[in-house]
Design a protein around this motif. Structure first.
Motif, PDB file in Angstrom:
ATOM      1  N   ILE A  68       0.845  -1.184   0.000  1.00 18.63           N
ATOM      2  CA  ILE A  68       0.000   0.000   0.000  1.00 18.63           C
ATOM      3  C   ILE A  68       0.885   1.241   0.000  1.00 18.63           C
ATOM      4  N   LYS A  69       0.610   2.151  -0.910  1.00 16.29           N
ATOM      5  CA  LYS A  69       1.362   3.400  -1.028  1.00 16.29           C
ATOM      6  C   LYS A  69       0.402   4.568  -0.901  1.00 16.29           C
ATOM      7  N   GLY A  70       0.862   5.675  -0.363  1.00 14.44           N
ATOM      8  CA  GLY A  70       0.082   6.899  -0.329  1.00 14.44           C
ATOM      9  C   GLY A  70      -0.615   7.190   0.985  1.00 14.44           C
ATOM     10  N   LEU A  71      -0.460   6.345   1.990  1.00 12.16           N
ATOM     11  CA  LEU A  71      -1.123   6.604   3.270  1.00 12.16           C
ATOM     12  C   LEU A  71      -0.595   7.871   3.936  1.00 12.16           C
ATOM     13  N   THR A  72       0.709   8.077   3.878  1.00  7.42           N
ATOM     14  CA  THR A  72       1.291   9.273   4.486  1.00  7.42           C
ATOM     15  C   THR A  72       0.827  10.527   3.761  1.00  7.42           C
TER      16      THR A  72
END
Length: 151
Positions: free
Chosen positions: A46-50
């Motif tokens: 998963i990418k983009g949570l930050t």
């Protein structure tokens, strides 16, 4: 405008305004935009949570400053910057486990069972497992030869 010198004009015109509704729409909109930044890659990470959390937090800090809570906005900004730099340093110090791509051709199911047991006994995580039968392999070879024009 609602509490300052324009308050009498607002009352006379009969303008109704609810600041909480505006704030809720900002929060909802930023949540929607933030959800669009979150993706799942081919490797199932998963990418983009930050980025999504940063967008939402920036909107909240902006709302607090817009409502006149300047100290809260400054403290929130300092905490976000501190957390971002601290977690970035913490994350760079963590090494991930090495990943290997293994292709195994076997004749008997017990051979695969031995390999899976070995992985489990040595606490190895199997991320992606595809099993093809020998018929699948021969059909794939035939399809590749047919696609090239040679039979």
């Amino acid at each position: 405008m609602l509490t300052g010198p324009w308050a009498d004009v607002v009352d006379e015109v009969g303008l109704k305004f609810d600041a909480a509704r505006m704030a809720s729409q900002v929060i909802t909109g930023l949540g929607f935009i933030g959800a669009g930044t979150i993706i799942i890659t081919k490797r199932m990470s998963i990418k983009g949570l930050t980025t999504a959390a940063g967008l939402w937090t920036t909107g909240i800090i902006g709302l607090s400053i817009g409502c006149g809570y300047y100290e809260l906005g400054l403290v929130g900004t300092a905490l976000v910057l501190l957390a971002e730099t601290w977690f970035a340093r913490l994350g760079s110090g963590i090494q991930s486990a090495p990943e290997y791509a293994v292709e195994l051709l076997y004749d008997e199911k017990t051979s695969l069972d031995h390999v899976l047991r070995f992985c489990k006994d040595n606490r190895m995580a199997i991320v992606n497992l595809r099993i093809h039968t020998m018929e699948d392999q021969s059909e794939a070879k035939y399809a590749r030869r047919s696609a090239c024009g040679a039979e």
